[in-house]
Write a protein that holds these residues in place. Structure first.
Motif, PDB file in Angstrom:
ATOM      1  N   ALA A 294       0.344  -2.992 -37.556  1.00  0.00           N
ATOM      2  CA  ALA A 294      -0.255  -2.458 -38.776  1.00  0.00           C
ATOM      3  C   ALA A 294      -1.474  -1.625 -38.400  1.00  0.00           C
ATOM      4  CB  ALA A 294      -0.666  -3.615 -39.690  1.00  0.00           C
ATOM      5  N   PHE A 295      -1.955  -0.851 -39.359  1.00  0.00           N
ATOM      6  CA  PHE A 295      -3.164  -0.060 -39.121  1.00  0.00           C
ATOM      7  C   PHE A 295      -4.322  -0.964 -38.696  1.00  0.00           C
ATOM      8  CE2 PHE A 295      -1.699   3.447 -42.252  1.00  0.00           C
ATOM      9  CZ  PHE A 295      -1.040   4.093 -41.222  1.00  0.00           C
ATOM     10  N   TYR A 296      -4.986  -0.558 -37.647  1.00  0.00           N
ATOM     11  CA  TYR A 296      -6.155  -1.199 -37.046  1.00  0.00           C
ATOM     12  C   TYR A 296      -5.840  -2.507 -36.309  1.00  0.00           C
ATOM     13  CZ  TYR A 296      -9.055   2.171 -39.528  1.00  0.00           C
ATOM     14  OH  TYR A 296      -9.620   3.329 -39.985  1.00  0.00           O
ATOM     15  N   ASP A 297      -4.599  -2.952 -36.343  1.00  0.00           N
ATOM     16  CA  ASP A 297      -4.292  -4.184 -35.619  1.00  0.00           C
ATOM     17  C   ASP A 297      -4.173  -3.896 -34.137  1.00  0.00           C
ATOM     18  OD1 ASP A 297      -3.892  -6.858 -35.283  1.00  0.00           O
ATOM     19  OD2 ASP A 297      -1.962  -6.954 -36.304  1.00  0.00           O
ATOM     20  N   ALA A 298      -4.280  -4.955 -33.344  1.00  0.00           N
ATOM     21  CA  ALA A 298      -4.279  -4.820 -31.889  1.00  0.00           C
ATOM     22  C   ALA A 298      -3.560  -6.008 -31.274  1.00  0.00           C
ATOM     23  CB  ALA A 298      -5.719  -4.757 -31.359  1.00  0.00           C
ATOM     24  N   CYS A 299      -3.231  -5.877 -30.017  1.00  0.00           N
ATOM     25  CA  CYS A 299      -2.578  -6.985 -29.328  1.00  0.00           C
ATOM     26  C   CYS A 299      -3.123  -7.153 -27.925  1.00  0.00           C
ATOM     27  CB  CYS A 299      -1.071  -6.784 -29.271  1.00  0.00           C
ATOM     28  SG  CYS A 299      -0.198  -8.325 -28.933  1.00  0.00           S
ATOM     29  N   THR A 300      -3.338  -8.416 -27.560  1.00  0.00           N
ATOM     30  CA  THR A 300      -3.693  -8.771 -26.192  1.00  0.00           C
ATOM     31  C   THR A 300      -2.436  -9.290 -25.513  1.00  0.00           C
ATOM     32  OG1 THR A 300      -4.452 -10.870 -27.127  1.00  0.00           O
ATOM     33  CG2 THR A 300      -6.129  -9.259 -26.557  1.00  0.00           C
ATOM     34  N   LEU A 301      -2.221  -8.871 -24.281  1.00  0.00           N
ATOM     35  CA  LEU A 301      -0.935  -9.099 -23.623  1.00  0.00           C
ATOM     36  C   LEU A 301      -1.066  -9.933 -22.350  1.00  0.00           C
ATOM     37  CD1 LEU A 301       0.434  -5.429 -23.843  1.00  0.00           C
ATOM     38  CD2 LEU A 301       0.814  -7.290 -25.461  1.00  0.00           C
ATOM     39  N   LEU A 302      -0.029 -10.720 -22.099  1.00  0.00           N
ATOM     40  CA  LEU A 302       0.092 -11.499 -20.862  1.00  0.00           C
ATOM     41  C   LEU A 302       1.561 -11.589 -20.510  1.00  0.00           C
ATOM     42  CD1 LEU A 302      -1.642 -14.778 -19.788  1.00  0.00           C
ATOM     43  CD2 LEU A 302       0.845 -14.759 -19.966  1.00  0.00           C
ATOM     44  N   ALA A 303       1.859 -11.580 -19.224  1.00  0.00           N
ATOM     45  CA  ALA A 303       3.244 -11.710 -18.771  1.00  0.00           C
ATOM     46  C   ALA A 303       3.394 -12.939 -17.883  1.00  0.00           C
ATOM     47  CB  ALA A 303       3.678 -10.459 -18.000  1.00  0.00           C
ATOM     48  N   MET A 304       4.390 -13.752 -18.181  1.00  0.00           N
ATOM     49  CA  MET A 304       4.748 -14.855 -17.292  1.00  0.00           C
ATOM     50  C   MET A 304       5.629 -14.296 -16.179  1.00  0.00           C
ATOM     51  SD  MET A 304       3.199 -17.433 -18.637  1.00  0.00           S
ATOM     52  CE  MET A 304       3.857 -18.708 -17.551  1.00  0.00           C
ATOM     53  N   ASN A 305       5.283 -14.638 -14.951  1.00  0.00           N
ATOM     54  CA  ASN A 305       6.016 -14.157 -13.783  1.00  0.00           C
ATOM     55  C   ASN A 305       7.211 -15.072 -13.534  1.00  0.00           C
ATOM     56  OD1 ASN A 305       6.960 -13.295 -11.320  1.00  0.00           O
ATOM     57  ND2 ASN A 305       4.982 -13.392 -10.273  1.00  0.00           N
ATOM     58  N   LEU A 306       8.378 -14.641 -13.983  1.00  0.00           N
ATOM     59  CA  LEU A 306       9.572 -15.484 -13.945  1.00  0.00           C
ATOM     60  C   LEU A 306       9.977 -15.872 -12.526  1.00  0.00           C
ATOM     61  CD1 LEU A 306      11.690 -13.590 -16.636  1.00  0.00           C
ATOM     62  CD2 LEU A 306      10.329 -15.669 -16.954  1.00  0.00           C
ATOM     63  N   THR A 307       9.636 -15.040 -11.549  1.00  0.00           N
ATOM     64  CA  THR A 307      10.063 -15.328 -10.178  1.00  0.00           C
ATOM     65  C   THR A 307       9.409 -16.588  -9.624  1.00  0.00           C
ATOM     66  OG1 THR A 307       8.327 -14.009  -9.081  1.00  0.00           O
ATOM     67  CG2 THR A 307      10.335 -12.853  -9.743  1.00  0.00           C
ATOM     68  N   LYS A 308       8.308 -17.026 -10.223  1.00  0.00           N
ATOM     69  CA  LYS A 308       7.604 -18.217  -9.739  1.00  0.00           C
ATOM     70  C   LYS A 308       8.314 -19.510 -10.124  1.00  0.00           C
ATOM     71  CE  LYS A 308       4.338 -16.019  -7.691  1.00  0.00           C
ATOM     72  NZ  LYS A 308       4.188 -16.088  -6.222  1.00  0.00           N
TER      73      LYS A 308
END
Length: 598
Positions: A294-308
């Protein structure tokens, strides 16, 4: 290069086992650097300690959670995306932890056009990427009340916004921009072809928002109406929908753009859009299209490393440790919710802070899927891969939402939660969490993870391995070029500088080491790899689409992924790929024909 910096780089290079690209990405993009340019973090372990300490600072039991956060970050098991790695715990920089924002053009006026550019600039200065939708602007030829008499059109402002994006520098990278347009705008044809001149709009990705009604018109060969109303007049133009569709396909085949967003699918599946009347109506997406916002919304991102989480790699008894994965996901969700809490004070615009506080949106993703499948001895485009992906991403979705529910009980749900509003949402019903109180309005995504996959030395995001042996390029600034050997430096048509790295994919190197094959004394052409070491442009595109649609069932946001096909692939094949992507329920899709652009 002074002695201290040289020593720090030597230590970093040792950590990455001689990987020059990973070393440069870490030191130049994410390692803590003081205002004098002196690097203060030589090793990723120092960065993990910084991140863990900062994220735990808002917990009652700081020591407990600092240890827990460090343990899940250690060894690249959970990897926050760039803005978090760079800014969290960094007392030298004033920067948001959010990776991406959507900024509105409030109305069809010059004031709004330039106000949007101003808000974009502020967001870039805090390291955020931006998405904007230009559908609100009047088309070319429309009447205006100033000296110009007629408008140059919505599409004519694309290069302006691109220029603003390239102008505002960020540490280790430039700003990133997505520009979208609706499928009913009279400038649509100009928008679709705007990047056929590859020297134009170089600071933005572009995507078309295609509705179910438009796709129905294409499938059933109906006419389609483009229309825009101003206070002076109504612009209307009708043509066969297939003309527009064919132009999208032709341009995408030749230039890899525009990308396609299946807009009604995005809205229908979105938990956040259950709260459209609270300001959460999705309007655009971030620069890589994995987060519709939506307008003005934001997201903080993280990735799980599946190879672990693979065990006995490349063996007949290889397996995935779901229990260990579930435990780490729980800690990683808490980490990201803490990051969101801290970011409420750091976002550059008041409106961004307000909507973030109402929804507490996070983006839990994955990286290393291609390598994970190889570790398990599964070919990426096989039926077995589709079966495993279905199992894995369903498990992941439920694990993340279960963690958000637990956090909601402990710390409180997102402020506008309303069980009745979301009880019929198809995604939430599919995973069994419709109307269940939780901490975060939406939780899942699949981002590209380009730079962080370099750090953890895996395949990126949910992509198959692009090439097992290849040359990789990293864009650099002119002041960086003095330290690059001339034979590893190139300049593109726009004058941008690139450093080149000769690369053998790390998972291939690991396999060859296990098999006692010396890569230095053996030509890559002489190495016979098992069939599960596929490359992206050799994959059956039908199963490539199926893999993505299978994941999409279990992701509330979207997926940033590119279907790579060999050079010479026809427009007819690209058209079939896009149509199949729509029919299988994907939220967006991009096709890259090898060689169609640098």
């Amino acid at each position: 290069m002074d002695e201290k910096t040289a020593l720090s780089r030597a230590d970093t290079l040792c950590f990455f086992n001689g990987d020059e690209l990973a070393t440069d990405v870490f030191l130049k993009k994410y390692a803590l650097t003081n205002p004098d340019g002196v690097i203060e973090e030589y090793l990723p372990s120092q960065m993990w300690a910084r991140l863990a300490k900062a994220a735990a600072s808002i917990e009652e039991d700081k020591d407990k959670w600092e240890k827990s956060f460090y343990n899940v970050l250690d060894g690249w098991r959970a990897i926050p995306q760039g803005s978090v790695l760079f800014a969290l715990g960094n007392s030298y920089q004033k920067s948001s932890f959010s990776n991406c924002f959507v900024i509105p053009i409030q109305d069809d006026s010059l004031e709004s056009i330039f106000e949007c550019a101003k808000e974009m600039s502020k967001t870039y200065a805090y390291r955020g990427g931006v998405g904007i939708d230009i559908s609100v602007l009047r088309p070319a030829g429309a009447k205006v009340t100033n000296a110009a008499r007629t408008s140059t059109g919505a599409w004519s402002f694309m290069d302006f916004y691109s220029y603003v994006t390239r102008l505002i520098g960020q540490h280790g990278r430039r700003g990133a921009l997505m520009i979208t347009m609706s499928d009913t705008h009279p400038d649509l044809l100009n928008f679709i072809t705007a990047k056929t001149d590859k020297t134009k709009i170089t600071g933005a990705n572009i995507s078309v928002k295609l509705s179910d009604a438009f796709m129905d018109a294409v499938i059933n060969e109906k006419d389609w109406t483009l229309s825009f109303t101003t206070k002076h007049e109504t612009f209307t133009r009708t043509m066969p929908a297939t003309i527009i569709w064919d132009l999208i396909v032709e341009t995408a085949t030749n230039t890899a753009e525009p990308g396609i967003l299946f807009w009604d699918t995005i809205l229908r599946e979105s938990p956040a859009d259950c709260y459209a009347d609270e300001g959460f109506q999705t309007m655009c997406c971030n620069p890589c299209a994995e987060i519709p916002l939506a307008f003005y919304d934001a997201c903080t991102l993280l990735a799980m490393n599946l190879t672990k989480y693979t065990r006995n790699d490349f063996q007949k008894d290889a397996s995935f440790d779901f229990d260990a994965f579930d435990k780490d996901v729980k800690v990683a969700v808490r980490f990201m919710d803490n990051v969101k809490e801290m970011d409420l004070k750091l976002m550059p615009l008041k409106q961004q802070r307000q909507i973030a506080a109402k929804g507490r949106r996070i983006g839990m993703g994955t990286t290393g899927l291609g390598d994970t499948l190889a570790n398990l001895g599964i070919k990426y485009d096989s039926d077995k891969a589709i079966e495993f992906v279905d199992q894995l991403f369903q498990f992941y979705a439920k694990s993340v939402y279960k963690s958000s529910v637990a956090l909601g009980k402990e710390k409180g749900v997102f402020p506008i939660f309303n069980a009745d509003k979301e009880k019929d949402n198809p995604f939430l019903k599919r995973i069994g969490f419709a109307g269940v109180p939780r901490r975060n309005i939406a939780c899942l995504t699949c981002a590209p993870t380009g730079s962080i996959s370099c750090l953890c030395q895996t395949s990126s995001g949910v992509e198959p391995v692009f090439r097992n042996f290849y040359t990789r390029r990293r864009k650099i600034t002119h002041n960086e070029s003095v330290n690059v050997p001339k034979n590893k430096l190139s300049t593109d048509k726009l004058g941008d500088l690139w450093q080149e790295y000769d690369v053998a994919h790390h998972n291939v190197q690991r396999y060859l080491k296990i098999k006692n094959i010396d890569l230095n004394s053996t030509s890559a052409n002489e190495i016979a790899l098992p069939k599960f070491f596929v490359e992206s442009n050799n994959i059956d595109w039908k199963n490539r689409v199926k893999i993505q649609s299978t994941m999409q069932k279990w992701i509330d946001h979207s997926i940033s992924s590119t279907c790579n096909v060999p050079s010479g692939t026809s427009k007819e094949v690209v058209k079939s790929i896009y149509m199949e992507a729509y029919k299988q329920g994907n939220k967006g899709f991009t096709v890259y024909v090898d060689g169609c652009r640098d």
